[in-house]
Motif scaffolding. Sequence first.
Motif, PDB file in Angstrom:
ATOM      1  N   LEU A  15      84.728  -2.139  39.453  1.00 24.48           N
ATOM      2  CA  LEU A  15      84.051  -3.303  38.853  1.00 24.48           C
ATOM      3  C   LEU A  15      82.578  -2.982  38.600  1.00 24.48           C
ATOM      4  O   LEU A  15      82.026  -3.337  37.556  1.00 24.48           O
ATOM      5  CB  LEU A  15      84.182  -4.525  39.773  1.00 24.48           C
ATOM      6  CG  LEU A  15      85.605  -4.964  40.149  1.00 24.48           C
ATOM      7  CD1 LEU A  15      85.564  -6.183  41.057  1.00 24.48           C
ATOM      8  CD2 LEU A  15      86.436  -5.279  38.907  1.00 24.48           C
ATOM      9  N   LEU A  20      80.548  -9.268  42.669  1.00 25.63           N
ATOM     10  CA  LEU A  20      81.833  -8.619  42.405  1.00 25.63           C
ATOM     11  C   LEU A  20      82.528  -8.343  43.731  1.00 25.63           C
ATOM     12  O   LEU A  20      81.942  -7.689  44.604  1.00 25.63           O
ATOM     13  CB  LEU A  20      81.622  -7.306  41.654  1.00 25.63           C
ATOM     14  CG  LEU A  20      80.864  -7.404  40.328  1.00 25.63           C
ATOM     15  CD1 LEU A  20      80.590  -6.012  39.772  1.00 25.63           C
ATOM     16  CD2 LEU A  20      81.667  -8.237  39.329  1.00 25.63           C
ATOM     17  N   VAL A  68      83.252 -12.454  40.088  1.00 25.22           N
ATOM     18  CA  VAL A  68      84.582 -11.965  39.698  1.00 25.22           C
ATOM     19  C   VAL A  68      85.268 -11.460  40.969  1.00 25.22           C
ATOM     20  O   VAL A  68      84.691 -10.669  41.719  1.00 25.22           O
ATOM     21  CB  VAL A  68      84.477 -10.819  38.652  1.00 25.22           C
ATOM     22  CG1 VAL A  68      85.854 -10.230  38.377  1.00 25.22           C
ATOM     23  CG2 VAL A  68      83.838 -11.330  37.355  1.00 25.22           C
ATOM     24  N   ALA A  86      88.579  -9.469  42.294  1.00 25.68           N
ATOM     25  CA  ALA A  86      89.795  -8.678  42.042  1.00 25.68           C
ATOM     26  C   ALA A  86      90.674  -8.851  43.269  1.00 25.68           C
ATOM     27  O   ALA A  86      90.482  -8.171  44.287  1.00 25.68           O
ATOM     28  CB  ALA A  86      89.432  -7.217  41.814  1.00 25.68           C
ATOM     29  N   LYS A 128      92.421  -6.700  34.216  1.00 21.72           N
ATOM     30  CA  LYS A 128      91.923  -8.029  33.824  1.00 21.72           C
ATOM     31  C   LYS A 128      90.466  -8.240  34.290  1.00 21.72           C
ATOM     32  O   LYS A 128      89.607  -8.690  33.522  1.00 21.72           O
ATOM     33  CB  LYS A 128      92.831  -9.099  34.447  1.00 21.72           C
ATOM     34  CG  LYS A 128      92.434 -10.515  34.166  1.00 21.72           C
ATOM     35  CD  LYS A 128      93.549 -11.467  34.628  1.00 21.72           C
ATOM     36  CE  LYS A 128      93.021 -12.845  34.885  1.00 21.72           C
ATOM     37  NZ  LYS A 128      92.464 -13.057  36.230  1.00 21.72           N
ATOM     38  N   THR A 129      90.200  -7.893  35.556  1.00 23.97           N
ATOM     39  CA  THR A 129      88.855  -8.169  36.083  1.00 23.97           C
ATOM     40  C   THR A 129      87.814  -7.201  35.509  1.00 23.97           C
ATOM     41  O   THR A 129      86.668  -7.604  35.274  1.00 23.97           O
ATOM     42  CB  THR A 129      88.842  -8.135  37.630  1.00 23.97           C
ATOM     43  OG1 THR A 129      89.510  -6.951  38.078  1.00 23.97           O
ATOM     44  CG2 THR A 129      89.541  -9.334  38.219  1.00 23.97           C
ATOM     45  N   GLU A 162      86.815  -8.770  32.419  1.00 26.06           N
ATOM     46  CA  GLU A 162      85.905  -9.913  32.643  1.00 26.06           C
ATOM     47  C   GLU A 162      84.480  -9.430  32.895  1.00 26.06           C
ATOM     48  O   GLU A 162      83.510  -9.998  32.391  1.00 26.06           O
ATOM     49  CB  GLU A 162      86.387 -10.735  33.853  1.00 26.06           C
ATOM     50  CG  GLU A 162      87.628 -11.568  33.578  1.00 26.06           C
ATOM     51  CD  GLU A 162      88.231 -12.157  34.863  1.00 26.06           C
ATOM     52  OE1 GLU A 162      89.400 -12.560  34.808  1.00 26.06           O
ATOM     53  OE2 GLU A 162      87.544 -12.188  35.915  1.00 26.06           O
TER      54      GLU A 162
END
Length: 207
Positions: A20, A136, A173, A175, A191-192, A195
């Motif tokens: 991330l 994150l 965010v 995960a 997906k994350t 984002e």
Amino acid sequence: MKTLLVHYTPRNERSNTKQLVDAFRSGIKNSEIEELNLSQDVPDLFLEENLAAYIQRNYLGQDLTPRQKKSIAKMDRMTEQLKSADVVVVAYPMYNFSMPASVKAWFDSVMLKGQTWDVRDGKYVGLMKDKKALVLVASGGFYGKEPMMSWEHALSLGKAEFQFMGYSDVRGVLAEGMNAGDENKLAVLKKTVGEVQKISQEWYQRK
Ligand SMILES: Cc1cc2nc3c(=O)[nH]c(=O)nc-3n(C[C@H](O)[C@H](O)[C@H](O)COP(=O)(O)O)c2cc1C
């Protein structure tokens, strides 16, 4: 413009959280980047001497001895670093339903009265206006619905700390489900990461 990336990812290349951070870093444009690795540069804990020094200086407005100043110097250094950044990203895994101790110690180090927040007319005020913060987090389990939702204190606490310091744009965010099988992990990371890339595109597009 300056971006501060604060991360605690002791599993390094194996870390889900690191993916991330890397996604955000790759979207940064026209900004100086500074990094703080909380698994190497570990913040101090509040103990007898430095807590007394903090209260004496930041609450009572009294001078400190050189020894007292030294006891709180690392906290001051981390606070100055945070204050110098326009955008801050803090990334860490969920440990025991909250943030790892090193990350909590960093928040304790930078949330100094009179520096990042204060009390004015009997009310708490955040001093970090017009700045952006992103939290994150990677977790092994799922926290999207009850009963587990109310056990989630990792992302929610990180966001609350930045809101308290007055950041005008606070995002997060999560995960989740990193330990619920490879298929789930890959899908959630995809997906994350998307984002996170979207947020960095939004924050740096006009800079
Ligand atoms: C010490 C420790 C405590 C953990 N506690 C939790 C927890 O309370 N809840 C959870 O969902 N996952 C927990 N996990 C799982 C991690 O959050 C998950 O594996 C995450 O992907 C680790 O991040 P990393 O890949 O960046 O190292 C824990 C992992 C470790 C090592």
